[in-house]
Design a protein around this motif. Structure first.
Motif, PDB file in Angstrom:
ATOM      1  N   ASN A  51       0.825  -1.216   0.000  1.00 28.73           N
ATOM      2  CA  ASN A  51       0.000   0.000   0.000  1.00 28.73           C
ATOM      3  C   ASN A  51       0.856   1.262   0.000  1.00 28.73           C
ATOM      4  O   ASN A  51       0.524   2.241  -0.668  1.00 28.73           O
ATOM      5  N   ALA A  52       1.958   1.220   0.740  1.00 30.75           N
ATOM      6  CA  ALA A  52       2.845   2.391   0.776  1.00 30.75           C
ATOM      7  C   ALA A  52       3.453   2.640  -0.610  1.00 30.75           C
ATOM      8  O   ALA A  52       3.625   3.785  -1.032  1.00 30.75           O
ATOM      9  N   LEU A  53       3.775   1.559  -1.319  1.00 31.52           N
ATOM     10  CA  LEU A  53       4.310   1.704  -2.680  1.00 31.52           C
ATOM     11  C   LEU A  53       3.252   2.313  -3.609  1.00 31.52           C
ATOM     12  O   LEU A  53       3.535   3.211  -4.400  1.00 31.52           O
ATOM     13  N   LYS A  54       2.039   1.801  -3.462  1.00 31.82           N
ATOM     14  CA  LYS A  54       0.941   2.325  -4.290  1.00 31.82           C
ATOM     15  C   LYS A  54       0.728   3.807  -4.030  1.00 31.82           C
ATOM     16  O   LYS A  54       0.506   4.590  -4.960  1.00 31.82           O
ATOM     17  N   GLU A  55       0.791   4.147  -2.761  1.00 35.44           N
ATOM     18  CA  GLU A  55       0.639   5.539  -2.343  1.00 35.44           C
ATOM     19  C   GLU A  55       1.618   6.453  -3.097  1.00 35.44           C
ATOM     20  O   GLU A  55       1.318   7.602  -3.411  1.00 35.44           O
ATOM     21  N   ARG A  56       2.802   5.914  -3.392  1.00 31.27           N
ATOM     22  CA  ARG A  56       3.804   6.691  -4.130  1.00 31.27           C
ATOM     23  C   ARG A  56       3.687   6.475  -5.639  1.00 31.27           C
ATOM     24  O   ARG A  56       4.616   6.748  -6.392  1.00 31.27           O
ATOM     25  N   GLY A  57       2.566   5.937  -6.053  1.00 33.73           N
ATOM     26  CA  GLY A  57       2.309   5.850  -7.495  1.00 33.73           C
ATOM     27  C   GLY A  57       2.873   4.632  -8.195  1.00 33.73           C
ATOM     28  O   GLY A  57       2.888   4.572  -9.426  1.00 33.73           O
ATOM     29  N   VAL A  58       3.363   3.642  -7.443  1.00 36.33           N
ATOM     30  CA  VAL A  58       3.915   2.448  -8.099  1.00 36.33           C
ATOM     31  C   VAL A  58       2.780   1.573  -8.614  1.00 36.33           C
ATOM     32  O   VAL A  58       1.847   1.259  -7.867  1.00 36.33           O
ATOM     33  N   ARG A  59       2.862   1.206  -9.872  1.00 39.70           N
ATOM     34  CA  ARG A  59       1.814   0.422 -10.521  1.00 39.70           C
ATOM     35  C   ARG A  59       2.400  -0.820 -11.175  1.00 39.70           C
ATOM     36  O   ARG A  59       3.611  -0.931 -11.346  1.00 39.70           O
ATOM     37  N   LYS A  60       1.486  -1.701 -11.560  1.00 40.77           N
ATOM     38  CA  LYS A  60       1.847  -2.905 -12.299  1.00 40.77           C
ATOM     39  C   LYS A  60       2.852  -2.592 -13.416  1.00 40.77           C
ATOM     40  O   LYS A  60       2.646  -1.656 -14.183  1.00 40.77           O
ATOM     41  N   GLY A  61       3.926  -3.359 -13.478  1.00 40.06           N
ATOM     42  CA  GLY A  61       4.917  -3.171 -14.550  1.00 40.06           C
ATOM     43  C   GLY A  61       6.031  -2.186 -14.217  1.00 40.06           C
ATOM     44  O   GLY A  61       7.067  -2.184 -14.875  1.00 40.06           O
ATOM     45  N   ASP A  62       5.850  -1.354 -13.180  1.00 37.53           N
ATOM     46  CA  ASP A  62       6.920  -0.427 -12.790  1.00 37.53           C
ATOM     47  C   ASP A  62       8.079  -1.212 -12.169  1.00 37.53           C
ATOM     48  O   ASP A  62       7.869  -2.254 -11.565  1.00 37.53           O
ATOM     49  N   ARG A  63       9.288  -0.664 -12.292  1.00 38.81           N
ATOM     50  CA  ARG A  63      10.454  -1.333 -11.709  1.00 38.81           C
ATOM     51  C   ARG A  63      10.848  -0.703 -10.383  1.00 38.81           C
ATOM     52  O   ARG A  63      10.893   0.531 -10.260  1.00 38.81           O
ATOM     53  N   VAL A  64      11.125  -1.551  -9.413  1.00 41.76           N
ATOM     54  CA  VAL A  64      11.530  -1.080  -8.087  1.00 41.76           C
ATOM     55  C   VAL A  64      12.876  -1.717  -7.751  1.00 41.76           C
ATOM     56  O   VAL A  64      13.029  -2.939  -7.851  1.00 41.76           O
ATOM     57  N   THR A  65      13.856  -0.897  -7.378  1.00 42.61           N
ATOM     58  CA  THR A  65      15.168  -1.433  -7.020  1.00 42.61           C
ATOM     59  C   THR A  65      15.236  -1.664  -5.509  1.00 42.61           C
ATOM     60  O   THR A  65      14.825  -0.804  -4.724  1.00 42.61           O
ATOM     61  N   ILE A  66      15.725  -2.827  -5.133  1.00 42.29           N
ATOM     62  CA  ILE A  66      15.819  -3.185  -3.710  1.00 42.29           C
ATOM     63  C   ILE A  66      17.304  -3.353  -3.375  1.00 42.29           C
ATOM     64  O   ILE A  66      17.994  -4.178  -3.983  1.00 42.29           O
ATOM     65  N   TYR A  67      17.780  -2.556  -2.451  1.00 40.89           N
ATOM     66  CA  TYR A  67      19.214  -2.531  -2.098  1.00 40.89           C
ATOM     67  C   TYR A  67      19.281  -2.635  -0.584  1.00 40.89           C
ATOM     68  O   TYR A  67      19.232  -1.638   0.116  1.00 40.89           O
ATOM     69  N   MET A  68      19.348  -3.859  -0.105  1.00 43.35           N
ATOM     70  CA  MET A  68      19.056  -4.108   1.303  1.00 43.35           C
ATOM     71  C   MET A  68      20.040  -5.059   1.961  1.00 43.35           C
ATOM     72  O   MET A  68      20.638  -5.902   1.301  1.00 43.35           O
TER      73      MET A  68
END
Ligand code: ATP
Ligand code: MG
Length: 650
Positions: free
Chosen positions: A121-138
């Protein structure tokens, strides 16, 4: 190579999902009727709309297209979490062990559900939608898994970048898939040392631009600068978000993630994996190969930054409702007994690690292992490189107390899951061999001209038909995909690995095809010579490459790391040359030996032979991309002390 055979223990013939008869029968069926076989296996997932088509694959030149279950729809996160809630809601999903031995935590499937929904939900809140790329550096903390699953839940494509990578490597990967969003932590913690993740992130973003949102997990609580409007405190953002998030309906062929290969052979490739086929394959292989049974405590020591962490820490185990252990630290902190202590603390039954870790721990002797119990262990696994028979026997005898079968699993980032491996209840083991193909996998050995080898022999390993976990393309570059994997041999997937098949049909990976040495017309895998060197009592690790040799065409150049306290003398060089000559034959005896305090390795622990080759060729100016090296400083020493200098100091 080792002649020893370890037959399946009697107890395993009955307890395992597969005995030999069932493996033989199912393997035959998987090859004769792939649609029927994989159609049934595909039902292990919960589909929103069931598939009616199973396989639609073409390896035809210019027209490579790979589709599995193509009209089915599902959500990967729902398969890894929601469907377990009723039966296993209060069971542990992720068993987290921190860098500090006092730090550990069990996350139940219910809690996993709530955490993943909140972040989704927090990602959606920032406009992330199906097909968008998210980088995870953890770092290796549960939030890394939450982040992957939150992306999967809303249909965003994740790209996990190993937390040990530099700002430059991170920047290249953010740019490569054009991600707008990065999920990171203030700092990581490994072996008692802090890793400045947020700082690296800021540097990377400054280089590439285009990132408008950064979630920052508070791992150490360090005071890191936050950019107004762009950076969000993870805890605040998920704290405000609802813990319910409807999973997005995804097509089986929609991408799940992009992951860059380790870069052992050159510029890393952005490997793209699918949702349906990938998850079917990861979960099926996890259950069959590790013989996972309800309630088992399973530990894969990889980092989530590698494909092994994707398929065998997160997706495979969670799709199976398993208890998966996630370890933040390193095998040598606080002491070299750490892995064995973790096994005792959490009563680990299945332990899956890499030869590089085994060889390193072997260098410290049996003491640190033997002072722990390890009575809970039942099965051991190995992945990442060929495991030399010497290390295999040590792993078997010392770590497993000669009780636990070892599954030596051969696969690649590109394959999504394991392709060649023993099944512990079905396969007699030969130390150093990955043994036999998994269901549906059709390996072939071909020579340089593409002639198919029947029966025993040596050559290049190709796979002639698809399996559901196969990569679908190189992200944004389908042409490179076809060129890299399908142009060397027509209508076959080229693995890039050399391989030998023995009289029993067992497969032995001999190293990368690029690494094959040709001495006076004899082709030799580097793994064989390395194995022999490592079998010497004074040697901890060895890497072998070819270099131009006036008489032989190619000479053998060996880099040797000695055990602690052993001095590298000329006498020892002679002794090692004689040793290999006796072990394999005069043709394999090294022409030059360089004692090396350390070897250049990728961050996943693989030796980067292309760099060693350049040094051996006396071309230290042409080392190429070294950005994925774990410790670039080792290269300086190797260059300084190279043995094949044509000019200057000898
Ligand atoms: P790049 O493709 O960028 O050069 P890489 O090949 O090291 O990097 P990975 O996909 O992580 O990236 O590694 C796969 C390779 O690792 C295989 O092709 C093989 O050479 C080696 N490998 C993995 N498991 C085994 C194993 N059990 N036995 C032998 N080799 C293995
Ligand atoms: Mg590779």
């Amino acid at each position: 190579m080792s002649e020893k055979l370890h037959p399946v223990p009697d107890e395993w013939k009955t307890r395992a999902h597969y005995d030999k008869a069932r493996y033989d029968a199912d393997y035959r069926r998987s090859i004769e009727d792939p649609d029927g076989f994989w159609g049934e296996v595909g039902k292990r997932l919960d589909w929103i709309k069931p598939f009616s088509k199973v396989k639609d694959v073409s390896y035809a030149p210019g027209n490579v297209s790979i589709k599995w279950y193509e009209d089915g729809t599902l959500n990967v996160a729902a398969n890894c979490i929601d469907r377990h809630l009723e039966t296993r809601g209060d069971q542990t999903a992720i068993l987290w062990e921190g860098d500090d031995p006092k730090d550990s935590r069990a996350i139940t499937y219910k809690e996993l559900h709530s955490q993943v929904c909140r972040l989704a939900n927090a990602l959606k809140e920032r406009g992330v939608r199906k097909g968008d790329r998210v980088t995870i550096y953890m770092p290796m903390i549960p939030e890394a898994a939450y982040a992957m699953l939150a992306c999967a839940r809303i249909g965003a494509i994740h790209s996990v970048v190993f937390g040990g990578f530099s700002p430059d490597s991170l920047a290249g990967r953010i740019e490569g898939c054009e991600s707008r969003v990065v999920i990171t932590a203030d700092e990581g913690l490994r072996g008692g040392k802090k890793v400045p993740l947020k700082k690296n992130c800021d540097e990377a973003i400054a280089k590439v631009g285009g990132v408008d949102t950064v979630f920052v997990v508070a791992r150490t609580g360090a005071d890191v600068p936050m950019t107004e409007g762009r950076d969000l405190r993870y805890e605040e953002a998920v704290g405000k978000a609802s813990d319910q998030c409807e999973p997005e309906e995804m097509n089986a062929e929609d991408p799940l993630f992009i992951l860059y290969t380790s870069g052992s052979t050159g510029k890393p490739k952005g490997v793209l994996h699918s949702s349906g086929g990938y998850l079917v394959y990861a979960s099926f292989t996890h259950e069959a190969i590790f013989d996972y049974h309800e309630g088992d405590i399973y530990w894969c020591t990889a980092d989530v930054g590698w494909v092994t962490g994707h398929s065998y820490i997160v997706y495979g185990p969670l799709a199976n409702g398993a208890i998966t252990l996630m370890f933040e630290g390193v095998p040598t902190y606080p002491t070299t007994s750490r892995h064995w202590e973790v096994i005792d603390k959490h009563k680990v039954n299945i332990y899956y690690t890499a030869p590089t870790a085994i060889r390193a721990l072997m260098g410290g002797g049996e003491g640190p292992v033997k002072k722990t119990s390890r009575a809970s262990l039942r099965l051991l696994g190995s992945v990442g490189e060929p495991i030399n028979p010497e290390a295999w026997e040590w792993y078997y005898r010392v770590v497993g107390d000669s009780r636990c079968p070892i599954v030596d699993t051969w696969w690649q980032t590109e394959t999504g899951g394991i392709l060649i491996t023993p099944l512990p209840g079905a396969t007699d083991l030969k130390p150093g061999s990955a043994t036999l193909p998994f269901f549906g996998v059709k390996p072939e050995i071909v020579d340089a001209e593409g002639k198919v080898l029947e029966g025993p022999g040596d050559g290049n390993l190709v796979i002639t038909d698809s399996w559901p976990g196969q990569m679908r393309t190189v992200y944004g570059d389908h042409k490179r995909f076809e060129e890299t994997y399908f142009s060397t041999y027509k209508n076959k997937y080229f693995t890039g690995d050399g391989c030998r098949r023995d009289e029993d049909g067992y497969y032995w990976i001999t190293g990368r095809v690029d690494d094959v040495i040709n001495v006076s017309g004899h082709r030799m895998g580097t793994a064989e010579v390395e194995s022999s060197l490592v079998a010497h009592e004074k040697v901890a690790e060895a890497a072998v490459v070819g270099y131009p040799h006036d008489l032989k065409g190619q000479g053998i150049y060996a880099y040797v790391t000695l055990n602690a306290g052993v001095e590298g003398t000329d006498e020892l060089k002679e002794e090692l040359i004689a040793w290999v000559r006796k072990d394999i034959g005069p043709i394999a005896s090294p022409d030059l030996i360089q004692f090396a305090p350390g070897l250049p390795k990728t961050r996943s622990g693989k030796i980067m032979r292309r760099i060693l080759r350049k040094i051996a060729e006396d071309e230290p100016g042409a080392l190429g991309d070294t950005s994925t090296l774990a410790d670039p400083a080792v290269v300086d020493d190797l260059v300084e002390n190279r043995q094949n200098r044509k000019t200057g100091k000898a």
